[in-house]
Scaffold this motif. Structure first.
Motif, PDB file in Angstrom:
ATOM      1  N   ASP A  36       0.836  -1.316  -0.184  1.00 45.43           N
ATOM      2  CA  ASP A  36      -0.140  -0.060  -0.169  1.00 45.43           C
ATOM      3  C   ASP A  36       0.765   1.277   0.117  1.00 45.43           C
ATOM      4  O   ASP A  36       0.757   2.231  -0.724  1.00 45.43           O
ATOM      5  CB  ASP A  36      -0.916  -0.102   1.202  1.00 45.43           C
ATOM      6  N   ARG A  37       1.837   1.278   0.588  1.00 50.95           N
ATOM      7  CA  ARG A  37       2.851   2.424   0.893  1.00 50.95           C
ATOM      8  C   ARG A  37       3.357   3.029  -0.305  1.00 50.95           C
ATOM      9  O   ARG A  37       3.903   3.993  -0.666  1.00 50.95           O
ATOM     10  CB  ARG A  37       3.894   2.296   2.094  1.00 50.95           C
ATOM     11  N   SER A  38       3.600   1.651  -1.135  1.00 48.78           N
ATOM     12  CA  SER A  38       4.277   1.819  -2.405  1.00 48.78           C
ATOM     13  C   SER A  38       3.744   2.865  -3.386  1.00 48.78           C
ATOM     14  O   SER A  38       4.240   3.291  -4.374  1.00 48.78           O
ATOM     15  CB  SER A  38       4.651   0.681  -3.018  1.00 48.78           C
ATOM     16  N   VAL A  39       2.247   2.479  -3.537  1.00 49.38           N
ATOM     17  CA  VAL A  39       1.498   3.347  -4.395  1.00 49.38           C
ATOM     18  C   VAL A  39       0.788   4.336  -3.829  1.00 49.38           C
ATOM     19  O   VAL A  39      -0.062   4.966  -4.555  1.00 49.38           O
ATOM     20  CB  VAL A  39       0.583   2.022  -4.939  1.00 49.38           C
ATOM     21  N   ALA A  40       1.184   4.898  -2.868  1.00 51.01           N
ATOM     22  CA  ALA A  40       0.491   6.112  -1.960  1.00 51.01           C
ATOM     23  C   ALA A  40       0.624   7.218  -2.927  1.00 51.01           C
ATOM     24  O   ALA A  40      -0.257   8.226  -2.764  1.00 51.01           O
ATOM     25  CB  ALA A  40       1.088   6.361  -0.803  1.00 51.01           C
ATOM     26  N   ALA A  41       1.382   7.633  -3.912  1.00 47.62           N
ATOM     27  CA  ALA A  41       1.533   8.669  -4.378  1.00 47.62           C
ATOM     28  C   ALA A  41       1.068   8.912  -5.804  1.00 47.62           C
ATOM     29  O   ALA A  41       1.071   9.796  -6.496  1.00 47.62           O
ATOM     30  CB  ALA A  41       3.011   9.053  -4.704  1.00 47.62           C
ATOM     31  N   VAL A  42       0.450   7.450  -6.097  1.00 45.57           N
ATOM     32  CA  VAL A  42      -0.111   7.465  -7.541  1.00 45.57           C
ATOM     33  C   VAL A  42      -1.370   8.143  -7.680  1.00 45.57           C
ATOM     34  O   VAL A  42      -2.136   8.178  -6.735  1.00 45.57           O
ATOM     35  CB  VAL A  42      -0.502   6.038  -7.774  1.00 45.57           C
ATOM     36  N   PRO A  43      -1.396   9.240  -8.613  1.00 44.21           N
ATOM     37  CA  PRO A  43      -2.817   9.960  -8.765  1.00 44.21           C
ATOM     38  C   PRO A  43      -3.997   9.006  -8.609  1.00 44.21           C
ATOM     39  O   PRO A  43      -4.003   7.984  -9.267  1.00 44.21           O
ATOM     40  CB  PRO A  43      -2.381  10.456 -10.201  1.00 44.21           C
ATOM     41  N   ALA A  44      -5.011   9.639  -7.921  1.00 48.71           N
ATOM     42  CA  ALA A  44      -6.013   8.614  -7.671  1.00 48.71           C
ATOM     43  C   ALA A  44      -6.710   8.120  -8.759  1.00 48.71           C
ATOM     44  O   ALA A  44      -7.322   6.822  -8.749  1.00 48.71           O
ATOM     45  CB  ALA A  44      -7.200   9.394  -6.959  1.00 48.71           C
ATOM     46  N   ASP A  45      -6.951   8.959 -10.135  1.00 49.81           N
ATOM     47  CA  ASP A  45      -7.688   8.209 -11.042  1.00 49.81           C
ATOM     48  C   ASP A  45      -6.745   6.970 -11.792  1.00 49.81           C
ATOM     49  O   ASP A  45      -7.530   6.060 -12.169  1.00 49.81           O
ATOM     50  CB  ASP A  45      -7.825   9.445 -12.084  1.00 49.81           C
ATOM     51  N   LEU A  46      -5.525   7.174 -11.782  1.00 51.69           N
ATOM     52  CA  LEU A  46      -4.818   6.205 -12.231  1.00 51.69           C
ATOM     53  C   LEU A  46      -4.759   4.893 -11.215  1.00 51.69           C
ATOM     54  O   LEU A  46      -4.707   3.795 -12.041  1.00 51.69           O
ATOM     55  CB  LEU A  46      -3.152   6.709 -12.634  1.00 51.69           C
ATOM     56  N   LYS A  47      -4.639   5.318  -9.963  1.00 47.55           N
ATOM     57  CA  LYS A  47      -4.591   3.947  -9.049  1.00 47.55           C
ATOM     58  C   LYS A  47      -6.032   3.371  -9.379  1.00 47.55           C
ATOM     59  O   LYS A  47      -5.930   2.184  -9.474  1.00 47.55           O
ATOM     60  CB  LYS A  47      -4.426   4.657  -7.837  1.00 47.55           C
ATOM     61  N   LYS A  48      -6.986   4.221  -9.370  1.00 44.94           N
ATOM     62  CA  LYS A  48      -8.410   3.453  -9.513  1.00 44.94           C
ATOM     63  C   LYS A  48      -8.345   2.634 -11.210  1.00 44.94           C
ATOM     64  O   LYS A  48      -8.846   1.606 -11.121  1.00 44.94           O
ATOM     65  CB  LYS A  48      -9.610   4.330  -9.620  1.00 44.94           C
ATOM     66  N   LYS A  49      -7.850   3.206 -12.166  1.00 43.41           N
ATOM     67  CA  LYS A  49      -7.808   2.678 -13.423  1.00 43.41           C
ATOM     68  C   LYS A  49      -6.981   1.307 -13.500  1.00 43.41           C
ATOM     69  O   LYS A  49      -7.368   0.483 -14.132  1.00 43.41           O
ATOM     70  CB  LYS A  49      -7.494   3.566 -14.385  1.00 43.41           C
ATOM     71  N   TYR A  50      -5.964   1.384 -12.879  1.00 40.20           N
ATOM     72  CA  TYR A  50      -4.573   0.560 -13.280  1.00 40.20           C
ATOM     73  C   TYR A  50      -4.247  -0.458 -12.090  1.00 40.20           C
ATOM     74  O   TYR A  50      -3.209  -1.168 -12.447  1.00 40.20           O
ATOM     75  CB  TYR A  50      -3.540   1.129 -14.093  1.00 40.20           C
ATOM     76  N   PHE A  51      -4.874  -0.386 -10.991  1.00 38.43           N
ATOM     77  CA  PHE A  51      -4.758  -1.354  -9.852  1.00 38.43           C
ATOM     78  C   PHE A  51      -5.797  -2.075  -9.395  1.00 38.43           C
ATOM     79  O   PHE A  51      -6.852  -1.441  -9.204  1.00 38.43           O
ATOM     80  CB  PHE A  51      -3.960  -0.411  -8.732  1.00 38.43           C
ATOM     81  N   THR A  52      -5.395  -3.028  -8.969  1.00 38.98           N
ATOM     82  CA  THR A  52      -6.580  -3.994  -8.179  1.00 38.98           C
ATOM     83  C   THR A  52      -6.008  -4.519  -6.884  1.00 38.98           C
ATOM     84  O   THR A  52      -4.919  -4.877  -6.819  1.00 38.98           O
ATOM     85  CB  THR A  52      -6.779  -5.319  -9.016  1.00 38.98           C
ATOM     86  N   GLN A  53      -6.824  -4.156  -6.010  1.00 40.94           N
ATOM     87  CA  GLN A  53      -6.407  -4.369  -4.494  1.00 40.94           C
ATOM     88  C   GLN A  53      -6.505  -5.936  -4.481  1.00 40.94           C
ATOM     89  O   GLN A  53      -7.199  -6.812  -4.549  1.00 40.94           O
ATOM     90  CB  GLN A  53      -7.435  -3.763  -3.429  1.00 40.94           C
ATOM     91  N   VAL A  54      -5.369  -6.458  -3.693  1.00 43.27           N
ATOM     92  CA  VAL A  54      -5.253  -7.900  -3.516  1.00 43.27           C
ATOM     93  C   VAL A  54      -4.785  -8.072  -1.741  1.00 43.27           C
ATOM     94  O   VAL A  54      -3.866  -8.100  -1.676  1.00 43.27           O
ATOM     95  CB  VAL A  54      -4.166  -8.638  -4.266  1.00 43.27           C
ATOM     96  N   GLY A  55      -5.825  -8.097  -1.069  1.00 42.69           N
ATOM     97  CA  GLY A  55      -5.581  -8.145   0.176  1.00 42.69           C
ATOM     98  C   GLY A  55      -5.174  -6.739   0.640  1.00 42.69           C
ATOM     99  O   GLY A  55      -5.878  -5.956   0.131  1.00 42.69           O
TER     100      GLY A  55
END
Length: 259
Positions: A149-168
């Motif tokens: 989680d801490r690794s992706v903290a700075a990813v812009p919100a729209d890109l995080k939503k579009k390109y990441f899937t939460q696994v646990g």
């Protein structure tokens, strides 16, 4: 039926979309076996069942194989410059088919950040990043694309939503982003460099090199940039003798090979 390591890999992929085939088998199997033994569980089948039924156990497992600390969009203010100035200038000079090299890319956070950032300017299908590192293990982890989680903290919100899937408790980057990056093993001090690059990114790595080795690498970067191409370095670095090495300074962390 024998519930062997192949069975475990299939089940883990089914549960998490984490492909354990991307990891060195002997090392990963040893790590997982140690984790299973810690809980006194006998057999991979029983462990898989426990993962399905116990959320804490499942999250522990996912965390256990995301041990490397990495960081997307490290120093966000510099990525803002990249987004607002560097990419538009490069596209204006060279068009949308940019040749980009992420050198010493570690666990993939940097080249994947580059793909996402560039996707605001260029169709995703036109993006190709060459990403290299000396360490086979971190390349293997980069190909898996699973981050804390801490690794992706700075990813812009729209890109995080579009390109990441939460696994646990962790995040897995999408296959469409991974497909835009070609990973290779590479030694900055020995191997041939990718040539005619429009952008080279090498951040927070050369601080560990001697001054002579730094100059050698920076000089090679300069020779393998196209005239008008840009080198992006880390916030812990600077090129004191950039003029002697053939660069013009655009910004604290961006250097250009003059046309």
């Amino acid at each position: 039926m024998e519930f062997d390591y192949e069975y475990l890999k299939q089940q883990i992929f089914s549960l998490t979309t984490i492909d354990l085939n991307a990891y060195k088998e002997r090392q990963m199997k040893r790590r997982i076996d140690t984790l299973i033994d810690k809980h006194g569980i006998k057999g991979y089948d029983k462990y898989v069942q426990a993962l399905k039924n116990d959320k804490a156990l499942f999250e522990e497992f996912v965390n256990y194989i995301t041990i490397n600390v990495s960081e997307f969009y490290r120093n966000p203010e510099q990525w803002k410059i990249m987004d607002e100035q560097i990419f538009p200038e490069l596209i204006r000079k060279f068009g949308k088919n940019l040749k980009i090299w992420s050198a010493a890319c570690s666990t993939g956070d940097e080249p994947y950040s580059l793909v996402m950032a560039l996707s605001r300017h260029v169709p995703l299908g036109q993006i190709r990043i060459i990403a290299t590192d000396l360490d086979k293990q971190v390349i293997a982890k980069a190909k898996v694309g699973l981050y804390a989680d801490r690794s992706v903290a700075a990813v812009p919100a729209d890109l995080k939503k579009k390109y990441f899937t939460q696994v646990g408790p962790s995040y897995k980057i999408s296959d469409e982003i991974k497909a835009r990056v070609e990973f290779r093993e590479h030694n900055l001090l020995k191997d041939t460099y990718p040539s005619d690059c429009h952008l080279i990114v090498c951040r927070n790595v050369l601080i560990y090199f001697t001054e002579e080795a730094k100059d050698e690498v920076f000089a090679k970067f300069q020779k393998n940039l196209k005239p008008g191409g840009v080198l992006f370095i880390g916030s812990t670095e600077q090129i004191i003798n950039y003029r002697e090495l053939g660069y013009a300074r655009k910004n604290s962390f961006f250097y250009e090979r003059p046309c």
